[in-house]
Design an enzyme around this catalytic site. Sequence first.
Site, PDB file in Angstrom:
ATOM      1  N   ASP A 214       0.973  -1.266  -0.034  1.00 54.67           N
ATOM      2  CA  ASP A 214       0.031  -0.137  -0.267  1.00 54.67           C
ATOM      3  C   ASP A 214       0.827   1.279   0.119  1.00 54.67           C
ATOM      4  O   ASP A 214       2.116   0.951   0.294  1.00 54.67           O
ATOM      5  CB  ASP A 214      -0.785  -0.083   1.103  1.00 54.67           C
ATOM      6  CG  ASP A 214      -1.876   0.978   1.228  1.00 54.67           C
ATOM      7  OD1 ASP A 214      -2.192   1.555   0.139  1.00 54.67           O
ATOM      8  OD2 ASP A 214      -2.459   1.251   2.325  1.00 54.67           O
ATOM      9  N   GLN A 245      -0.052  11.746  -3.888  1.00 58.58           N
ATOM     10  CA  GLN A 245      -0.272  11.811  -2.798  1.00 58.58           C
ATOM     11  C   GLN A 245       0.991  11.558  -2.010  1.00 58.58           C
ATOM     12  O   GLN A 245       1.131  11.208  -0.711  1.00 58.58           O
ATOM     13  CB  GLN A 245      -1.277  11.012  -2.006  1.00 58.58           C
ATOM     14  CG  GLN A 245      -2.883  11.307  -2.174  1.00 58.58           C
ATOM     15  CD  GLN A 245      -3.919  10.558  -1.543  1.00 58.58           C
ATOM     16  OE1 GLN A 245      -3.955  10.334  -0.681  1.00 58.58           O
ATOM     17  NE2 GLN A 245      -4.787   9.754  -2.597  1.00 58.58           N
TER      18      GLN A 245
END
Length: 711
Positions: A214, A245
């Site tokens: 992740d 991000q």
Amino acid sequence: MILNHQQEIAVKHKDGPILVLAGAGSGKTRVIVNRINHLICFAGVPAWQILAITFTNKAANEMKERIHSMAGPEVRLTIGTFHSICAKILRVEHQHLQVHANFTIADEADQVARIKKAMAESGVNPDKITGKQLITAISKAKNRFESPSSMKENASGNPFLQTVADVYEIYERGLRADHALDFDDLIIKSVMLFRQEPAILEKYQNRYRYIMIDEYQDTNSAQYEWVQLLGQRYRNIMAVGDDDQSIYRWRGAEVSNILNFARDFPGAKVIKLEQNYRSTQVILSAASALMSHNIHRNPKNLWTEQKDGDLIIRTIWPTDRSEAEAVGRQITSLVEKKGRKFGEMAIFYRINAQSRLLEEIMHSFQIPYRVVGNISFFKRKEVKDLLAYMRLVLNPFDSGACRRIINVPRRGIGKTTIEILEKEALKRNLDLFSTIESISDSGLLTDNKLKNILKFHELILDLIHFERTHRANEFIDYMIDVTGYREMFESEMSTEARTSLEIIEEFENTVAEFSDREESRLADFADYLSLYSESDDDQTEQKRDLVQLMTLHNAKGLEFPVVFITGIEENLCPLIRSDTSLDPAEIEEERRLLYVGMTRAMEKLFLFAARQRFLYGRPIQQQASRFLAEIPDKCIEDQSMTMERNFKSPVTELSLRSDYKTGDRIRHPSWGLGTVLHCIGSGPQARLTIRFDRFGPKKILAGPANLTRMH
DNA sequence: ATTAGCGTGCTTTTT
DNA sequence: GCACGCTAAT
């Protein structure tokens, strides 16, 4: 919930590399959790062959919970952070390293202390090179797998690198002597182990046939290689992330890892998740418009089925105080008039220093709040002391831990005694703790002092013995009493002693809770404490109906119906330190940070700035952030004018009147040709940031510069 | 050996 | 505004 088409493809993917580019709010965690469930329940993959890596423990716990509720509580797969997984591997394979199985993990505070010591030892002038600089430089070297000696060779002529290499060498020696590893070591040593021991690598490759990572955009070079090595055999790698991000470049994260995934794993499937399930159309458009100003990114097209929703409220306040009060007023009115819960709202800021004023205001408005990821617990001296005891018991070579608590509580072992011990330790090349035994017949200490240290020695031996046969929580309770640690505060009646006792109790609660759910060995608890920061724990707080205050970094991965972002001002957001020239890549990262903050908001978003702010105790004149001008007016309701009639919002000024704009080519009499990166104001007062072709980025004032515009 | 008091200097984000 | 480190006093 039903999966959309792209999500479904990702979830049902079984073998081979796959990259999932997951935009903000696109259901990334849902995809990972569902895929794991799919692998276990439908694709016949044994759970233990699955490895899921996250960046925070909070994310790991959340994922664990969701998988257990979906696939059953009995499924056993490996979920954790890079650091915790590496720590576990290294403890098992320690015989291939130069450390014993109970090595301690040097946390940040420990690292700082070690660097300071190393600086003193090598005679570095702290006015010239700060400890922080050294930590960064050493960490960079480590992640390049550069040893102190090779750094010394390569540093020839560069005095800075020379100094770094000197400190680095001493620092490393200290870690090794104490059988300690720092955060970087956990990753690097694992990579080296994989590189050097093919049999071990193969073992883990066979064990973890399905790897999921992740926040792949946050991996650094060492973590990247770790994944490459472990995954190259079966190539069942799923990388999930969002280049927009990426906010940890400053600590080594390389966005290129996610941008190059398809190149690194030929034949990789690439899935884009672009439907946003979180925010209103207005919020999403505003955030996307902001991000479109970044050049180095994968273009994407986030969309939502949601309606427009309320306009974003943008307000420039005269002072930071009035800004904070406005937040307080808004929160109160949203609760009273709109039936919002406190727990549905969050306040974000760029730096922790901003939280104090906000806290003060929340307090005076009687708004229940909590500050996320705040210092407190783990930086408390009580916690550090107790941790030092634990470390020493688990790893008697840890001289740092020994030094910390040898005279806490008072045992009549003073500075001079410790100095004698340390000198002797150095002479005999021993750790502090074993030096105690071997010093008894040396005649270096008086009988009385000798008695004191031997008593301490016996105390620790007793604890070591006790630890072998007891659970972590039993040990901690025993330890706190038998060392006299609690008594030290009980005998005192001050308020400080009272809070100390509360901290001790909280510590006991933490162990108790830990022993309840996890393995209950002390060693596991020590790892838990070293690797888990407090911003990781409970999302239960949200249920407690508190307004949450946090930095923009801490906001990643969360969502709130109502979000306030404060201090969106030049030099604060983007944060620009006075001593550094502004690098376009850093500005892009700052922009991503604001983007992350904005995309946390589901329904209502407030973007606040102040013209005057107290920073480091002085009032500083601030200007609205360039980022505010990058958000389209159609998304925004500007309340600056109504709130303060006689003040003209610099945002309006900023967006309406600029002689230069980004991308303009100019010529400067002495710097030559350059490109305008950014411009604030107009006329001779305009402040420009220009990247000169030959000299790089500079900040200049338009007036005296006498610029010529090129066409 | 311990503590209190004072001055300095620094402030981003975190596993 | 704060924490930290140093000095000096007990």
